[in-house]
Design a protein around this motif. Structure first.
Motif, PDB file in Angstrom:
ATOM      1  N   SER A 154       0.851  -1.192   0.000  1.00  0.00           N
ATOM      2  CA  SER A 154       0.000   0.000   0.000  1.00  0.00           C
ATOM      3  C   SER A 154       0.887   1.242   0.000  1.00  0.00           C
ATOM      4  O   SER A 154       1.704   1.430   0.896  1.00  0.00           O
ATOM      5  CB  SER A 154      -0.903  -0.016   1.245  1.00  0.00           C
ATOM      6  N   THR A 401       0.704  -1.540  14.162  1.00  0.00           N
ATOM      7  CA  THR A 401       1.611  -2.049  13.138  1.00  0.00           C
ATOM      8  C   THR A 401       2.905  -2.510  13.764  1.00  0.00           C
ATOM      9  O   THR A 401       3.180  -2.247  14.940  1.00  0.00           O
ATOM     10  CB  THR A 401       2.019  -0.957  12.122  1.00  0.00           C
ATOM     11  N   TYR A 413       1.647  -8.307   3.245  1.00  0.00           N
ATOM     12  CA  TYR A 413       1.060  -6.973   3.064  1.00  0.00           C
ATOM     13  C   TYR A 413       2.009  -5.963   3.706  1.00  0.00           C
ATOM     14  O   TYR A 413       2.337  -6.080   4.896  1.00  0.00           O
ATOM     15  CB  TYR A 413      -0.316  -6.930   3.738  1.00  0.00           C
ATOM     16  N   ILE A 415       3.186  -1.689   3.971  1.00  0.00           N
ATOM     17  CA  ILE A 415       2.635  -0.333   3.852  1.00  0.00           C
ATOM     18  C   ILE A 415       3.783   0.671   3.842  1.00  0.00           C
ATOM     19  O   ILE A 415       4.698   0.584   4.672  1.00  0.00           O
ATOM     20  CB  ILE A 415       1.741   0.019   5.072  1.00  0.00           C
ATOM     21  N   GLY A 418       2.564   4.123   6.538  1.00  0.00           N
ATOM     22  CA  GLY A 418       1.458   3.601   7.336  1.00  0.00           C
ATOM     23  C   GLY A 418       1.363   4.334   8.664  1.00  0.00           C
ATOM     24  O   GLY A 418       2.042   5.356   8.875  1.00  0.00           O
TER      25      GLY A 418
END
Ligand code: N01
Length: 571
Positions: A154, A401, A413, A415, A418
């Motif tokens: 992401s 996180t 996954y 990020i 983030g």
């Protein structure tokens, strides 16, 4: 011990890395850096970047409000490996930053990985196949495409989800209503009466930029804010430009280009200043206490035209609790007779203006909401991890996180930017580069060790959350000021910032602690990574012994002997 199953011996050379398909969401700075570093460093890679906008650049494509610029000096707001010698301003405009990133994209041919006008609207992890199923809407023909990947990254940014402020009657306004992050570039405010709501970094840039053409600005200031002295301005002054001139001339640019030592020194001096102010974030530190005095003096000087405003604006919380900005021209603009600073709360918006809590009616032609973003980190589309767990559910309350870049139960996954990744001081772009480098190291490990999926252990995630919460108690960020660092609250959890300095982040991200992750392997044998006893070069009859090239040998330094310091030699 029983005999090992035959299939444990993988028909794969030890260095025959498994193919990895990676999808990156967003072609902002994170997505661009990923589309440079992943192809550079990952073998057997299939990469796809989906971008909802019509162009790359993320924030610097979307944000087009008047005065939009980076309030961090341009020479430190660029990729480390792509120094730009042609910045035309000390604080580059959003257009110029956008052009810079477009050039980077063209130079490294990132475009071939990027699909524009494609919006990811769902992602689901399939534990059986070890893949993400991703759903994407083509924003041109409105079809929905399905894709899948081994790894999902992401890169959607922390400040991308702009929202209207919660003000009664806002949408009943009959004039022009704008939000800073959704600007209408056709809007001409010449001779208009404006209301600018908000004094965050956006409002602070908008007020001076719109002042000249407007007839009047009502600037609605709900909370107070500190304005920092202009950052590293003596570096510009040293170029003989004067303290308030932030434009670079053709001669300046020629000097940056023709004198590499000068350019490097200029760039490093600014970077050094940027990286040397971490202590100002620590409660009660001499630097923090000194900043109160320094900033007060700076604000007083710049408000000389309307000294009474100092009392109105000076915060009771310490500097840096809210994001700090130098805001060149902002305080000077507030001192203009054309600007009214209104601190009385907004009761409601009516057809032709704004009514404040004291019942006063303030007619305007346009209302500009510089009121910020949704910073809850709740994803804008469903992301479902192991056992259908929804990320927005998991993050309701605490967006937990591991090191800002991954979370438990969401395998493969990653990020960029983030929760707990932004910086109160320091160099954010460097942090993005380090996060992408960290992800690269994870992908390399997945290939080297034949890993099907990896995700941080719950204990590592919990540990990081606890570490953040304890750390922030020592900082000014946890004090009483409303900020997006705390999800728009005054006393909430600091969920946006990295818990430490930016140099600290560099160190923390330099070497992944592999023991903080859980792994599933492609082969049931955890030692399957050893392969079949061959290397690729042997199998393909391309053996070489380049490891004996002098530039590949790690020659240890010899101890110095004798007074002359001559080296011992074997022959
Ligand atoms: O948003 P903000 P921003 N009624 O959330 C006020 C980055 N950025 O877009 O303080 C009245 O900071 C709110 O008031 P209060 C940068 O990281 C970077 O300005 O909550 N007022 C506040 O004043 C920055 O920090 C650059 O009391 C309302 C303002 O709106 C981040 O983006 C440039 C209200 C919102 O401030 C966000 O900045 C621009 C209401 N109902 C932005 N609701 C660079 O130069 C909100 N407010 C790199």
């Amino acid at each position: 011990m029983g005999e090992a199953p035959k299939h444990w011996l993988d028909e794969r050379c030890i260095d025959e890395y498994r193919p990895l398909r990676v999808i990156v969401i967003g072609a902002g700075i994170s997505g661009i850096l990923a589309s440079i570093r992943l192809p550079q460093k990952i073998a057997n890679l299939s990469l796809q970047v989906y971008e909802k906008n019509a162009d790359v650049g993320g924030t610097w494509f979307e944000n087009r409000y008047p005065g939009c610029a980076c309030d961090i000096p341009a020479h430190t707001y660029q990729a480390t490996f792509e120094p730009n010698h042609e910045w035309s301003q000390f604080y580059a405009s959003s257009q110029e930053i956008h052009r810079y990133w477009k050039k980077v994209v063209a130079k490294y041919d990132c475009g071939k990985y990027i699909k524009l006008r494609h919006e990811v609207n769902g992602a689901t992890w399939d534990d059986r196949t070890g893949k993400w199923r991703v759903s994407i809407r083509n924003l041109v023909d409105h079809t929905v495409v399905e894709d899948s990947c081994d790894v999902l990254i992401s890169g959607t940014g922390a400040l991308n989800y702009w929202k209207w402020p919660d003000i009664p009657g806002l949408h009943d306004f009959g004039g022009k209503l704008l939000h800073s992050a959704d600007w209408d570039e056709e809007f001409d405010w010449t001779g208009k009466r404006l209301a600018v709501i908000g004094n965050g970094s956006s409002g602070i840039q908008i007020v001076p930029a719109m002042l000249e053409k407007s007839v009047h600005i009502d600037h609605y200031v709900r909370g107070r804010t500190w304005l920092a002295p202009t950052f590293a301005r003596e570096k510009v002054d040293q170029m003989g430009k004067g303290l308030d001139n932030f434009s670079f001339t053709q001669e300046d640019i020629a000097r940056f280009k023709d004198d590499p030592a000068f350019y490097e020194r200029f760039r490093k001096d600014i970077e050094l200043e940027l990286q040397s102010v971490h202590s100002v974030t620590i409660k009660g530190s001499p630097e923090q206490l000194g900043a109160v005095e320094l900033f007060t003096e700076n604000m007083k000087r710049r408000l000389a035209g309307k000294p009474e405003l100092l009392e109105t604006l000076l915060p009771s919380f310490p500097p840096v609790c809210r994001r700090l900005t130098p805001g060149p021209g902002y305080l000077e603009a507030l001192a203009s007779p054309k600007v009214d600073v209104i601190t009385t709360g907004i009761k409601q918006v009516v057809e032709d203006g704004i009514v404040t809590a004291d019942g006063q009616h303030h007619p305007v032609d346009a209302i500009i909401c510089a009121t910020g973003f949704d910073t809850t980190f709740s994803p804008r589309f469903p992301i479902l991890g192991k056992n259908g767990l929804s990320l927005s559910e998991k993050w309701r309350g605490v967006p937990s996180t591991y090191l800002s870049l991954a979370t438990d139960d969401f395998p493969n996954y990653f990020i960029s930017l983030g929760p707990n990744s932004a910086l109160g001081t320091g160099n954010l772009l460097l942090l993005i580069e380090k996060v992408i480098d960290y992800i690269v190291l994870c992908l390399q490990k997945m290939q080297r060790d034949n890993i099907k999926s990896m995700s941080p252990r719950s204990s590592a995630v919990e540990g990081f959350v606890q570490y953040c919460d304890l750390y922030f108690q020592t900082t000014v960020f946890s004090l009483d000021c409303r900020s997006w660092y705390k999800g728009g609250t005054s006393d909430g959890r600091v969920s946006a910032l990295w818990p430490g300095s930016s140099l600290h982040a560099m160190q923390a991200l330099a070497h992944p602690r592999w023991e903080d992750f859980l792994y599933d392997y492609e082969n049931e044998n955890a030692c399957g990574w050893i392969g079949n006893g061959w290397t690729v070069k042997e199998k393909t009859k391309q053996v070489n012994v380049d490891y004996l090239n002098y530039d590949q040998i790690d020659f240890p330094p010899l101890p110095l002997v004798g007074e002359a310091g001559e080296n011992r030699a074997l022959g």
